[in-house]
Structures are given as C-alpha cells and as structure tokens.
Design a protein around this motif. Structure first.
Motif: not given
Length: 91
Positions: A36-40, A64-74
């Motif tokens: 999911r994180t890779k696709r985002r 590691p924080e990227a896993y908990r971030s929303s699409f908008d935050e990323l």
C-alpha cells in the motif's frame, strides 16, 4: 533531503529524462502495508515529481513513519522533495 516520513537523494543524469526509484523497507510490517505504501508513493511520484524535475536520478526511501501517514500527508512531503529536486536540476 529528509522529511518526516521520506528520505531523498538526487544526482545529475546523462539521460534526457528523469529516473525515480522508490524504496519501501519492511520495517517489521506485513506485505499488505508495504505494498500500500509503495503504491501511494509511486502514484505521488508519477503525478507530482516526474512533471517537475528535469534530467536527474532521484531515489525516494520511506521511513517507518510513512506506513502511518495518509495519502495527503505523503503528498505534502513529496511536494517538498519535488521543489528541492527541481532547484537542484536547475543548477
């Protein structure tokens, strides 16, 4: 460059187009979260980085924080990397 959830490295390229690599380490997560994180990140790179950066090679690595971030935050963090990479490419 480092943001809260991402690290980025850039170097000049001899090619006429940009190349971007996305790295999402396991960080003790399961494969569903990792994919999911890779696709985002791939989608954000396609929409926000590739149109802006010039002839560079860019590597984006998730913390590691990227896993908990929303699409908008990323998206905000990818925009910061995009601005940074565009300034470097213009030199």
């Amino acid at each position: 460059m480092q943001t809260e959830c991402l690290e980025a490295r850039v170097s000049a390229s001899l090619l006429l187009h940009p190349r971007v690599g996305v790295v999402v380490p396991k960080h003790g997560r399961n494969i569903v979260d990792r994919n999911r994180t890779k696709r985002r990140l791939r989608e954000l790179v396609r929409l926000r980085l590739l149109p802006v950066v010039g002839r560079v090679d860019l590597l984006v690595r998730a913390k590691p924080e990227a896993y908990r971030s929303s699409f908008d935050e990323l998206a905000l963090q990818v925009d910061a990397i995009s601005n940074w990479a565009a300034r470097i490419a213009a030199r």
